[in-house]
Design an enzyme around this catalytic site. Structure first.
Site, PDB file in Angstrom:
ATOM      1  N   HIS A 119      27.567  37.770  41.301  1.00 45.32           N
ATOM      2  CA  HIS A 119      27.430  36.812  40.274  1.00 45.32           C
ATOM      3  C   HIS A 119      26.837  35.644  41.995  1.00 45.32           C
ATOM      4  O   HIS A 119      27.066  35.982  43.124  1.00 45.32           O
ATOM      5  CB  HIS A 119      28.686  36.140  40.020  1.00 45.32           C
ATOM      6  CG  HIS A 119      29.871  36.204  40.912  1.00 45.32           C
ATOM      7  ND1 HIS A 119      29.529  34.580  42.297  1.00 45.32           N
ATOM      8  CD2 HIS A 119      30.152  36.378  41.328  1.00 45.32           C
ATOM      9  CE1 HIS A 119      30.772  35.332  42.601  1.00 45.32           C
ATOM     10  NE2 HIS A 119      31.247  36.087  42.728  1.00 45.32           N
TER      11      HIS A 119
ATOM     12  N   GLU B 281      37.078  41.249  39.233  1.00 43.50           N
ATOM     13  CA  GLU B 281      36.810  41.082  40.657  1.00 43.50           C
ATOM     14  C   GLU B 281      38.231  41.390  41.018  1.00 43.50           C
ATOM     15  O   GLU B 281      39.270  41.411  39.716  1.00 43.50           O
ATOM     16  CB  GLU B 281      37.208  39.121  41.560  1.00 43.50           C
ATOM     17  CG  GLU B 281      37.008  39.421  42.339  1.00 43.50           C
ATOM     18  CD  GLU B 281      36.330  40.256  43.387  1.00 43.50           C
ATOM     19  OE1 GLU B 281      36.822  41.140  43.516  1.00 43.50           O
ATOM     20  OE2 GLU B 281      36.010  39.657  44.001  1.00 43.50           O
TER      21      GLU B 281
END
Length: 281
Positions: A23, A135
């Protein structure tokens, strides 16, 4: 011609091309890169992109279009967190959305304090979310997701159907996922890709997920390849890789192979013809 020891062949239909994307810069990255303890702040719950992060998205989008990747990628898989979904729709989404359109937008205007116009879902690959590429789970509020019902309002044309729970049941405030658990989750995610029919897939995910998953898979690589694969991803970095179905998980037949002998005819190898002639003499 002799080939090097590292050269090998594998059937194309047992391979997939994946485009791994970390990201763009999130609000948590700014302070977290200076002081790791900043990741503990509840101020960064489900961190969204910074304005610099959106500039990084724009840069990657230009590359994806100028390189022709936008025409090749059949599916985009995103971690279901604000910063990854913003990156996914910003890089791979369509253009020219208007309020008069009958098609739902991928992202509504100003989603996640983005100060961005709505992003169209026209003429772009489908974008789906999957929990297993999230994550490192637990403790850090920036890695806790919102409810899926909240996300569906902000990202109307993103597909959340693979996520089983509306609320985040994976993130724990007092338990941090181990590196081994994260790597195992990453391997399981890559195995799951073989249940998909698509052959060219972009995955928008996170630094820790990428680093520990790839490190767990690099044992058979040349040292130079290990260095190339296993280094940390920069914000909004894209790396193209090929994964191979060595375990035969994929059951698809090739769509490009051709069987030959159509129409049928004599089909002996040339050395067999020579051998038959010698016997006849």
């Amino acid at each position: 011609m002799e080939t090097g020891a590292g050269i090998g062949l594998y059937p194309l239909h047992r391979c997939k091309t994946i485009y791994l994307v970390r990201h763009a810069q999130g609000i948590h990255n700014v302070d977290g890169e200076k002081n790791y303890k900043a990741y503990m702040s509840h101020e960064y719950f489900d961190a969204e992109l910074t304005q610099l992060g959106w500039q990084q998205v724009d840069s990657l989008r230009k590359h994806v279009h100028s390189s022709g990747l936008h025409k090749k990628i059949e599916l985009v898989i995103s971690s279901p967190l604000m910063r990854t979904m913003q990156t996914a729709v910003g890089v791979f989404g369509g253009e020219g959305y208007t309020d008069m359109s009958d098609v739902l937008p991928l992202m509504v205007a100003n989603a996640g304090n983005s100060s961005r116009a709505a992003i169209s879902s026209l003429n772009c690959p489908p974008i789906i979310t999957e929990e297993s590429c999230r994550e490192h789970l637990g403790v850090h509020p920036c890695d806790q997701r919102r409810s899926i019902s909240d996300y569906q309002f902000l990202f109307p044309a993103v597909d959340f159907s693979l996520i089983e729970s509306d609320e985040d049941k994976l993130w724990k405030a007092d338990v941090r996922e181990t590196i081994e658990e994260l790597a195992a989750r990453g391997k399981k995610f890559l195995n799951w890709l073989w249940t998909r029919k698509e052959k060219e897939i972009a995955i928008v995910t996170h630094s820790g997920f990428l680093f520990h998953t790839l490190n767990a898979l690099q044992n058979e690589c040349h040292p130079d390849v290990k260095k190339e694969i296993c280094s940390h991803f920069a914000n909004c970095e894209l790396r193209s890789m090929v994964i191979v179905d060595k375990s035969m998980l994929g059951s698809d037949i090739s769509v490009t192979d051709y069987p030959g002998k159509i129409p049928k005819g004599i089909d002996l190898p040339s050395d067999a013809v020579v051998e038959d002639n010698i016997k006849a003499e």
